[in-house]
Scaffold this motif. Structure first.
Motif, short mmCIF file in Angstrom:
data_model
loop_
_atom_site.label_atom_id
_atom_site.label_comp_id
_atom_site.label_asym_id
_atom_site.label_seq_id
_atom_site.Cartn_x
_atom_site.Cartn_y
_atom_site.Cartn_z
N THR A 1 -6.23 7.27 -5.87
CA THR A 1 -5.21 6.28 -5.58
C THR A 1 -5.23 5.12 -6.58
N GLU B 1 0.81 -1.22 0.00
CA GLU B 1 0.00 0.00 0.00
C GLU B 1 0.84 1.26 0.00
N TYR B 2 1.92 1.24 0.76
CA TYR B 2 2.76 2.44 0.85
C TYR B 2 3.38 2.76 -0.52
N SER C 1 0.74 4.13 -2.78
CA SER C 1 0.35 5.51 -2.45
C SER C 1 1.40 6.50 -2.95
N LEU C 2 2.67 6.13 -2.86
CA LEU C 2 3.73 7.01 -3.37
C LEU C 2 3.66 7.14 -4.88
#
Length: 72
Positions: free
Chosen positions: A49, A12-13, A16-17
């Motif tokens: 996203t 997820e990180y 998101s980036l």
């Protein structure tokens, strides 16, 4: 023999980036083309996203003259 596997944008990180970078790129393209972006539209872009959606919008922004064409 050792093999390596490549995992495209896992987690997820990382997602998101990537989305944040794509949203920023889209806003830069729109600005460079002189396409006006309302606060509401900026929020829509900045909070998106979904990578495929952002990819689509970026592609459309490259050939569009209005934000309506980008979001179509």
């Amino acid at each position: 023999m050792m093999t390596t596997e490549t995992y495209l944008h896992q987690g997820e990180y990382a997602q998101s980036l990537l989305a944040k970078g794509q949203a920023h790129a889209l806003l830069l393209i729109l600005k460079a083309k002189g396409i006006q972006v309302t606060g509401q539209d900026r929020e829509r872009i900045s909070t998106c996203t979904d990578i495929p959606t952002l990819d689509t919008w970026i592609g459309r922004a490259a050939v569009s003259d209005t934000l309506d064409e980008v979001f179509a």
